[in-house]
Design a protein around this motif. Structure first.
Motif, PDB file in Angstrom:
ATOM      1  N   ARG A 225      18.234 -54.578  -3.937  1.00 47.20           N
ATOM      2  CA  ARG A 225      16.836 -54.136  -3.888  1.00 47.20           C
ATOM      3  C   ARG A 225      16.706 -53.043  -2.836  1.00 47.20           C
ATOM      4  O   ARG A 225      17.108 -53.203  -1.696  1.00 47.20           O
ATOM      5  N   VAL A 226      16.118 -51.925  -3.233  1.00 52.94           N
ATOM      6  CA  VAL A 226      15.946 -50.791  -2.316  1.00 52.94           C
ATOM      7  C   VAL A 226      14.600 -50.906  -1.617  1.00 52.94           C
ATOM      8  O   VAL A 226      13.572 -51.146  -2.256  1.00 52.94           O
ATOM      9  N   GLN A 227      14.624 -50.740  -0.317  1.00 55.56           N
ATOM     10  CA  GLN A 227      13.391 -50.719   0.459  1.00 55.56           C
ATOM     11  C   GLN A 227      13.411 -49.511   1.368  1.00 55.56           C
ATOM     12  O   GLN A 227      14.434 -49.201   1.981  1.00 55.56           O
ATOM     13  N   LEU A 228      12.280 -48.840   1.454  1.00 61.00           N
ATOM     14  CA  LEU A 228      12.139 -47.663   2.296  1.00 61.00           C
ATOM     15  C   LEU A 228      11.118 -47.950   3.384  1.00 61.00           C
ATOM     16  O   LEU A 228      10.064 -48.550   3.110  1.00 61.00           O
ATOM     17  N   ALA A 229      11.418 -47.506   4.586  1.00 60.61           N
ATOM     18  CA  ALA A 229      10.505 -47.705   5.698  1.00 60.61           C
ATOM     19  C   ALA A 229      10.370 -46.395   6.466  1.00 60.61           C
ATOM     20  O   ALA A 229      11.375 -45.767   6.806  1.00 60.61           O
TER      21      ALA A 229
ATOM     22  N   LEU B 108       5.788 -33.233  15.098  1.00 56.16           N
ATOM     23  CA  LEU B 108       6.059 -34.647  14.864  1.00 56.16           C
ATOM     24  C   LEU B 108       7.360 -34.762  14.098  1.00 56.16           C
ATOM     25  O   LEU B 108       7.726 -33.861  13.340  1.00 56.16           O
ATOM     26  N   ARG B 109       8.015 -35.894  14.276  1.00 58.69           N
ATOM     27  CA  ARG B 109       9.231 -36.171  13.524  1.00 58.69           C
ATOM     28  C   ARG B 109       9.036 -37.486  12.785  1.00 58.69           C
ATOM     29  O   ARG B 109       8.734 -38.510  13.402  1.00 58.69           O
ATOM     30  N   LEU B 110       9.217 -37.423  11.488  1.00 52.75           N
ATOM     31  CA  LEU B 110       9.147 -38.615  10.663  1.00 52.75           C
ATOM     32  C   LEU B 110      10.557 -39.054  10.293  1.00 52.75           C
ATOM     33  O   LEU B 110      11.429 -38.221  10.060  1.00 52.75           O
ATOM     34  N   ASN B 111      10.753 -40.348  10.245  1.00 52.57           N
ATOM     35  CA  ASN B 111      12.040 -40.897   9.847  1.00 52.57           C
ATOM     36  C   ASN B 111      11.861 -41.909   8.726  1.00 52.57           C
ATOM     37  O   ASN B 111      10.903 -42.691   8.730  1.00 52.57           O
ATOM     38  N   CYS B 112      12.766 -41.866   7.798  1.00 51.77           N
ATOM     39  CA  CYS B 112      12.772 -42.822   6.698  1.00 51.77           C
ATOM     40  C   CYS B 112      14.133 -43.502   6.678  1.00 51.77           C
ATOM     41  O   CYS B 112      15.169 -42.836   6.687  1.00 51.77           O
ATOM     42  N   VAL B 113      14.101 -44.815   6.636  1.00 52.45           N
ATOM     43  CA  VAL B 113      15.327 -45.600   6.539  1.00 52.45           C
ATOM     44  C   VAL B 113      15.325 -46.323   5.196  1.00 52.45           C
ATOM     45  O   VAL B 113      14.374 -47.034   4.871  1.00 52.45           O
ATOM     46  N   ALA B 114      16.388 -46.118   4.434  1.00 50.85           N
ATOM     47  CA  ALA B 114      16.508 -46.762   3.134  1.00 50.85           C
ATOM     48  C   ALA B 114      17.521 -47.893   3.227  1.00 50.85           C
ATOM     49  O   ALA B 114      18.685 -47.662   3.549  1.00 50.85           O
ATOM     50  N   SER B 115      17.069 -49.095   2.953  1.00 51.40           N
ATOM     51  CA  SER B 115      17.988 -50.228   2.905  1.00 51.40           C
ATOM     52  C   SER B 115      18.251 -50.580   1.452  1.00 51.40           C
ATOM     53  O   SER B 115      17.353 -50.470   0.609  1.00 51.40           O
ATOM     54  N   GLY B 116      19.490 -50.957   1.167  1.00 54.23           N
ATOM     55  CA  GLY B 116      19.839 -51.315  -0.199  1.00 54.23           C
ATOM     56  C   GLY B 116      20.098 -50.139  -1.112  1.00 54.23           C
ATOM     57  O   GLY B 116      20.346 -50.321  -2.304  1.00 54.23           O
ATOM     58  N   LEU B 117      20.090 -48.935  -0.575  1.00 52.87           N
ATOM     59  CA  LEU B 117      20.351 -47.742  -1.386  1.00 52.87           C
ATOM     60  C   LEU B 117      21.833 -47.444  -1.307  1.00 52.87           C
ATOM     61  O   LEU B 117      22.307 -46.865  -0.343  1.00 52.87           O
ATOM     62  N   THR B 118      22.557 -47.840  -2.335  1.00 52.11           N
ATOM     63  CA  THR B 118      24.017 -47.716  -2.319  1.00 52.11           C
ATOM     64  C   THR B 118      24.508 -46.441  -2.987  1.00 52.11           C
ATOM     65  O   THR B 118      25.678 -46.087  -2.867  1.00 52.11           O
ATOM     66  N   ASP B 119      23.657 -45.765  -3.698  1.00 53.81           N
ATOM     67  CA  ASP B 119      24.030 -44.553  -4.406  1.00 53.81           C
ATOM     68  C   ASP B 119      23.741 -43.350  -3.524  1.00 53.81           C
ATOM     69  O   ASP B 119      22.594 -42.953  -3.349  1.00 53.81           O
ATOM     70  N   SER B 120      24.779 -42.749  -2.954  1.00 51.19           N
ATOM     71  CA  SER B 120      24.582 -41.623  -2.043  1.00 51.19           C
ATOM     72  C   SER B 120      24.098 -40.375  -2.770  1.00 51.19           C
ATOM     73  O   SER B 120      23.623 -39.442  -2.135  1.00 51.19           O
ATOM     74  N   SER B 121      24.224 -40.359  -4.093  1.00 49.50           N
ATOM     75  CA  SER B 121      23.746 -39.195  -4.839  1.00 49.50           C
ATOM     76  C   SER B 121      22.284 -39.330  -5.237  1.00 49.50           C
ATOM     77  O   SER B 121      21.720 -38.425  -5.852  1.00 49.50           O
ATOM     78  N   ALA B 122      21.656 -40.427  -4.863  1.00 50.48           N
ATOM     79  CA  ALA B 122      20.238 -40.601  -5.176  1.00 50.48           C
ATOM     80  C   ALA B 122      19.420 -39.549  -4.443  1.00 50.48           C
ATOM     81  O   ALA B 122      19.781 -39.085  -3.361  1.00 50.48           O
ATOM     82  N   CYS B 123      18.322 -39.179  -5.051  1.00 50.62           N
ATOM     83  CA  CYS B 123      17.405 -38.236  -4.422  1.00 50.62           C
ATOM     84  C   CYS B 123      16.547 -38.977  -3.405  1.00 50.62           C
ATOM     85  O   CYS B 123      16.045 -40.069  -3.681  1.00 50.62           O
ATOM     86  N   MET B 124      16.382 -38.379  -2.237  1.00 49.78           N
ATOM     87  CA  MET B 124      15.413 -38.873  -1.262  1.00 49.78           C
ATOM     88  C   MET B 124      14.408 -37.772  -1.005  1.00 49.78           C
ATOM     89  O   MET B 124      14.754 -36.583  -1.015  1.00 49.78           O
ATOM     90  N   ALA B 125      13.167 -38.155  -0.764  1.00 48.37           N
ATOM     91  CA  ALA B 125      12.118 -37.144  -0.688  1.00 48.37           C
ATOM     92  C   ALA B 125      10.991 -37.600   0.225  1.00 48.37           C
ATOM     93  O   ALA B 125      10.843 -38.786   0.518  1.00 48.37           O
ATOM     94  N   TRP B 126      10.219 -36.618   0.656  1.00 48.23           N
ATOM     95  CA  TRP B 126       8.958 -36.870   1.338  1.00 48.23           C
ATOM     96  C   TRP B 126       7.837 -36.310   0.473  1.00 48.23           C
ATOM     97  O   TRP B 126       7.905 -35.167   0.015  1.00 48.23           O
ATOM     98  N   PHE B 127       6.811 -37.124   0.272  1.00 48.70           N
ATOM     99  CA  PHE B 127       5.582 -36.703  -0.364  1.00 48.70           C
ATOM    100  C   PHE B 127       4.449 -36.947   0.621  1.00 48.70           C
ATOM    101  O   PHE B 127       4.612 -37.689   1.594  1.00 48.70           O
TER     102      PHE B 127
ATOM    103  N   THR C  27      19.355 -42.325   5.867  1.00 48.51           N
ATOM    104  CA  THR C  27      18.106 -41.894   6.463  1.00 48.51           C
ATOM    105  C   THR C  27      17.736 -40.496   5.988  1.00 48.51           C
ATOM    106  O   THR C  27      18.591 -39.686   5.634  1.00 48.51           O
ATOM    107  N   LEU C  28      16.452 -40.237   6.017  1.00 49.35           N
ATOM    108  CA  LEU C  28      15.931 -38.907   5.751  1.00 49.35           C
ATOM    109  C   LEU C  28      14.852 -38.642   6.789  1.00 49.35           C
ATOM    110  O   LEU C  28      13.853 -39.352   6.841  1.00 49.35           O
ATOM    111  N   SER C  29      15.065 -37.655   7.620  1.00 47.84           N
ATOM    112  CA  SER C  29      14.088 -37.326   8.645  1.00 47.84           C
ATOM    113  C   SER C  29      13.370 -36.037   8.275  1.00 47.84           C
ATOM    114  O   SER C  29      13.871 -35.225   7.495  1.00 47.84           O
ATOM    115  N   LEU C  30      12.195 -35.866   8.844  1.00 51.95           N
ATOM    116  CA  LEU C  30      11.412 -34.654   8.614  1.00 51.95           C
ATOM    117  C   LEU C  30      10.840 -34.207   9.943  1.00 51.95           C
ATOM    118  O   LEU C  30       9.966 -34.872  10.510  1.00 51.95           O
ATOM    119  N   GLU C  31      11.364 -33.109  10.436  1.00 54.83           N
ATOM    120  CA  GLU C  31      10.855 -32.503  11.662  1.00 54.83           C
ATOM    121  C   GLU C  31       9.761 -31.530  11.261  1.00 54.83           C
ATOM    122  O   GLU C  31      10.001 -30.598  10.479  1.00 54.83           O
TER     123      GLU C  31
END
Length: 126
Positions: A1-5, A18-37, A81-85
């Motif tokens: 199960r994938v969870q994003l925080a 500001l710096r935003l950080n996203c941590v994805a747990s359970g995301l095993t596919d490194s080719s998955a797209c990560m994004a900020w909306f 992780t995906l961060s946004l500065e």
């Protein structure tokens, strides 16, 4: 199960950062797209940045050309992780920012994202 925080929202004055950080747990596919909306009150959810991985390279697409000069996205597949500065913030950047992910290639439409974080509020005052 994938969870994003998401972490790191807050209130700043115009011109601040500001710096935003996203941590994805359970995301095993490194080719998955990560994004900020982001979504402002009364407006549709809009893309801020999309980051997909192609081998050892990250392909980053900013939703708005003006954001590309102010925002910097960094993805770390080892840490999921995906961060946004965000720099030189303006009041129009005020919104709830959401981290999202989907299997495979990045897509423009938020409806095509399978996993979402709970959102973090960014408020920029003039």
């Amino acid at each position: 199960r994938v969870q994003l925080a998401e972490f790191g929202g807050g209130s700043v004055q115009s011109g601040g950062s500001l710096r935003l950080n996203c941590v994805a747990s359970g995301l095993t596919d490194s080719s998955a797209c990560m994004a900020w909306f982001r979504q402002a009150p009364g407006q549709e959810r809009e893309r801020v940045v999309l980051v997909e991985t192609d081998g050892n390279f990250h392909k980053t697409q900013y939703g708005d050309s003006s954001d590309e000069g102010r925002f910097v996205a960094t993805r770390d597949n080892a840490r999921n992780t995906l961060s946004l500065e965000m720099n030189n913030l303006i009041p129009e950047d005020t919104a709830t920012y959401y981290c999202a992910a989907r299997p495979g290639y990045c897509m423009w439409s938020p409806e095509l994202y399978q996993w979402w974080g709970q959102g973090t509020q960014v408020t920029v005052s003039s």
